[in-house]
Design a protein around this motif. Sequence first.
Motif, mmCIF file in Angstrom:
data_model
loop_
_atom_site.group_PDB
_atom_site.id
_atom_site.type_symbol
_atom_site.label_atom_id
_atom_site.label_comp_id
_atom_site.label_asym_id
_atom_site.label_seq_id
_atom_site.Cartn_x
_atom_site.Cartn_y
_atom_site.Cartn_z
ATOM 1 N N ALA A 168 51.196 33.948 38.077
ATOM 2 C CA ALA A 168 51.124 33.437 39.103
ATOM 3 C C ALA A 168 52.224 33.273 39.777
ATOM 4 C CB ALA A 168 50.280 32.111 38.738
ATOM 5 N N SER A 169 53.483 33.351 38.739
ATOM 6 C CA SER A 169 54.722 33.098 39.533
ATOM 7 C C SER A 169 55.545 34.439 39.747
ATOM 8 C CB SER A 169 55.420 32.384 38.124
ATOM 9 O OG SER A 169 56.880 32.012 38.886
ATOM 10 N N TYR A 170 55.408 35.346 38.644
ATOM 11 C CA TYR A 170 56.152 36.618 38.973
ATOM 12 C C TYR A 170 55.083 37.798 38.771
ATOM 13 C CZ TYR A 170 60.850 34.753 39.279
ATOM 14 O OH TYR A 170 61.761 33.739 39.970
ATOM 15 N N PHE A 171 55.505 38.812 39.568
ATOM 16 C CA PHE A 171 54.467 40.104 39.646
ATOM 17 C C PHE A 171 55.713 41.245 38.850
ATOM 18 C CE2 PHE A 171 53.032 44.161 40.820
ATOM 19 C CZ PHE A 171 51.562 44.002 40.921
ATOM 20 N N ARG A 172 55.134 41.804 37.814
ATOM 21 C CA ARG A 172 55.846 42.863 36.960
ATOM 22 C C ARG A 172 55.097 44.154 36.866
ATOM 23 N NH1 ARG A 172 55.687 37.665 34.403
ATOM 24 N NH2 ARG A 172 57.601 36.433 34.631
ATOM 25 N N ILE A 173 55.833 45.117 37.352
ATOM 26 C CA ILE A 173 55.078 46.391 37.232
ATOM 27 C C ILE A 173 56.060 47.328 36.525
ATOM 28 C CG2 ILE A 173 55.863 46.956 39.559
ATOM 29 C CD1 ILE A 173 53.172 48.430 39.816
ATOM 30 N N GLY A 174 55.344 48.261 35.825
ATOM 31 C CA GLY A 174 56.245 49.224 35.159
ATOM 32 C C GLY A 174 55.564 50.277 34.359
ATOM 33 N N TRP A 175 56.108 51.096 33.684
ATOM 34 C CA TRP A 175 55.316 52.159 32.735
ATOM 35 C C TRP A 175 55.001 51.879 31.379
ATOM 36 C CZ3 TRP A 175 53.437 55.822 35.927
ATOM 37 C CH2 TRP A 175 54.180 56.183 37.193
ATOM 38 N N ILE A 235 60.340 43.819 39.433
ATOM 39 C CA ILE A 235 59.934 42.119 38.832
ATOM 40 C C ILE A 235 60.345 41.404 40.367
ATOM 41 C CG2 ILE A 235 60.354 40.253 37.776
ATOM 42 C CD1 ILE A 235 61.270 41.850 35.389
ATOM 43 N N PHE A 236 59.207 40.753 40.849
ATOM 44 C CA PHE A 236 59.439 39.806 42.110
ATOM 45 C C PHE A 236 58.471 38.949 41.996
ATOM 46 C CE2 PHE A 236 56.724 43.470 43.304
ATOM 47 C CZ PHE A 236 55.535 42.779 43.762
ATOM 48 N N ARG A 237 58.819 37.612 42.862
ATOM 49 C CA ARG A 237 57.876 36.761 42.757
ATOM 50 C C ARG A 237 56.560 36.950 43.631
ATOM 51 N NH1 ARG A 237 60.666 31.397 45.627
ATOM 52 N NH2 ARG A 237 58.369 30.621 45.014
ATOM 53 N N ASN A 238 55.788 36.328 43.270
ATOM 54 C CA ASN A 238 54.265 36.773 43.555
ATOM 55 C C ASN A 238 53.841 35.895 44.856
ATOM 56 O OD1 ASN A 238 51.661 38.126 43.563
ATOM 57 N ND2 ASN A 238 51.502 37.726 41.569
ATOM 58 N N ILE A 239 54.547 36.102 45.924
ATOM 59 C CA ILE A 239 54.414 35.253 47.168
ATOM 60 C C ILE A 239 54.567 36.216 48.213
ATOM 61 C CG2 ILE A 239 54.894 33.010 46.270
ATOM 62 C CD1 ILE A 239 57.711 33.384 47.543
ATOM 63 N N VAL A 240 54.150 35.919 49.466
ATOM 64 C CA VAL A 240 54.071 36.786 50.584
ATOM 65 C C VAL A 240 54.332 35.972 51.941
ATOM 66 C CG1 VAL A 240 52.900 38.294 52.255
ATOM 67 C CG2 VAL A 240 52.566 38.462 49.758
#
Length: 725
Positions: free
Chosen positions: A28-35, A44-49
């Motif tokens: 809910a705070s941060y979005f993390r994506i990787g392999w 890694i970035f904040r999960n807001i638009v």
Amino acid sequence: MPFISRIQRQSDYNLFPSTVPIVIDNGASYFRIGWAGEMNPRVIFRNIVQRPRHKTTGETVTIVGDHDPALLKYFDCTRSGPRSAFDSNVVYQFEIMEYILDFGFDRLGANGSEIDHPVLITECVCNPVQSRSKMAELLFETYGVPSVAFGVDAAFSYKYNQQLGVCDKDGLAICPGFTTTHVIPFIEGEPVYRGSCRTNIGGYHITDYLKQLISLKYPHHMARFTWEKVEDLKMEHCYITPDYALEARLFQKGAKEAEDKTRCWQLPWIPPPVEEPPSEEEIARKAAIKEKQGQRLREMAEAKRSSRINELENELHGLEFLLEQLEQVEEDDIPSFLSATGYLSKQEIESALLKVTQSLRKSKGEPKGDQAESEEKTDPATNEKFPLVNIPDSMLTTEQLKEKRRQLFLKTTSEGRQRAKQKRSESELELERKNQQDEENRLYGENPELYLEQLRVKYKEISEKVEQRKRLKTNGNHTNGNNTSGGVGRGERLSAAQRERMRLLTTAAFDRGKGEDTFGARDEDWQLYKLMSKDNDDDDDGPDQDEAELTRISSRLQEVDPTFVPSSELGTSQPVEVPRIRPLTKEDFQIVLGVERFRCPEILFHPNWIGVDQAGLDEMAGVSIRRLPSMGQGVEERLTSSIFMTGGSCLFPGIAERLEAGIRMIRPSGSLIKVVRAFDPVLDAWRGAAAYAIDPQFLTQTFSKTDYYEKGEDWLRRYQLRYSL
């Protein structure tokens, strides 16, 4: 669609084969994506638009996560604030979620909208099937993902730290997250969801509470308390105390320990420029300019005065010439001769001549002299100026009657001015006499201090008297005729004159109602109006005298007592503080954090402080243990001997000790209680998911796009990931 971001785009997306899963920690705070298989996420970035419009072109842009604040000056952000796809840790805004996934896959380096890698994405505990179904639909139909797996972030963090030896197979996982806090019991390495519980409290509420407290404490610096800055202050300075009441008592007493625990945040401050005193040359230059301007003003005033003197002299010569011409005119021809001049009589011309002469002497600066003063004194009362006043009306013509009325008005006005002038002179003389007498009492009296004290007492008495009279008069005017309560001092009291009027009116009305109305038949009846118009108290003379005396004493006190401050209005004996304006200093831009450091994180253990009627962290652990079915002896002991904390909100100093003390109070005496924290509470969930996804048996825990289309939502309802492969 255009994105604004400072995150660099990865360039090695095509180097990974299609069998390597993509791991997403959708917090809910941060979005993390990787392999899968790597130690750290790629993006890694904040999960807001945020979707503002460009101020010039009007184009709508998409700002996802972290952005450059300097770019916001080109966009209109007033109607588009930051929005999140989550509500209490559950995804429900999938339009926003699509923007976030677009941005995450784009930063990872994906070309186009097709993703040909399996995806492992995290979710909250007991995620509703509607949210999971919508997420699967978004991944399958929008991005073409071949297969998807859903797992709980706290479970991945627990399994990862179990491999590192931090926690055991049996234990409790406590995850204070961004908006919620979960407690999950683990038995034999698998989560038991029927024993889990949740509280709607997290790091977001701590930051919001800290922001409110600082804004109330420093309202003139509210614009500086941005969400990001308060979040940094929270993570840098806040801590959890073992005993909140004892810690608050230290700050209340102002002990030395409290001073050591107080932190100060200095806001940007620029000292005001110090003005150097002007040099001698500058002073001389300004003096020369001022003298030149003064000389110019004097010349203008002199030219205006000369012009005024010339006008008056011309007017004086004209009036004198008119009087000389009037001497040669017969008495009967005077009205016709003066009809063209605007004057009605010779006396009016002489009066105008006298006024012009006085104005001319005043313009030239000449004194009036004794003769002028005697003429001024005798002129208004002489019969020569007003010859028609004493002549009967029967002996005058119509024009002369009009002139007589005008002369009567002028005579009355002139006599009134003389009386007012004489009264003012007498008042000034009386005031001077009183001041002289007071000065003699002060200088030649036995005790000057006693005289000063008596003057203060007299000032206070008169001011209170004036204030009371004004209050009674105001209350009587506002409530006259509406006296229903009968109280005294609340506007129901009437003055003596008003009471007498009411008595007279009541008596007249009572006598009139007895029989025939004969009011006015006798001359005594008409005395009623004289009695009603007469004031029986000192409402007319008293207040004027008291106020004049109060003004005199106030001015006298100002002369003899430098410390005396007159009241701002009559009747107020208390001195009024004059507001002082001082320049702002460096201390005015300091934010002091004292009690706020441990008061804000305390809501994790007392959510009712912010209106959330739910259990705290220590109580949640006891509730979770009681929800488990009976599993034999020693199970509860094994759970409490491995209490595992993960999540960003468990980074506060002192939280492990405070949680251990709280759980010890609800467990039997002698129970083994051990609280441990994750190796990295923030990234261990993604690392555990990446380590899980690289296992060859991971594909057996996923479901493909074909299964989704064939089995539908009911199969997602029964879907549950096994964490022990």
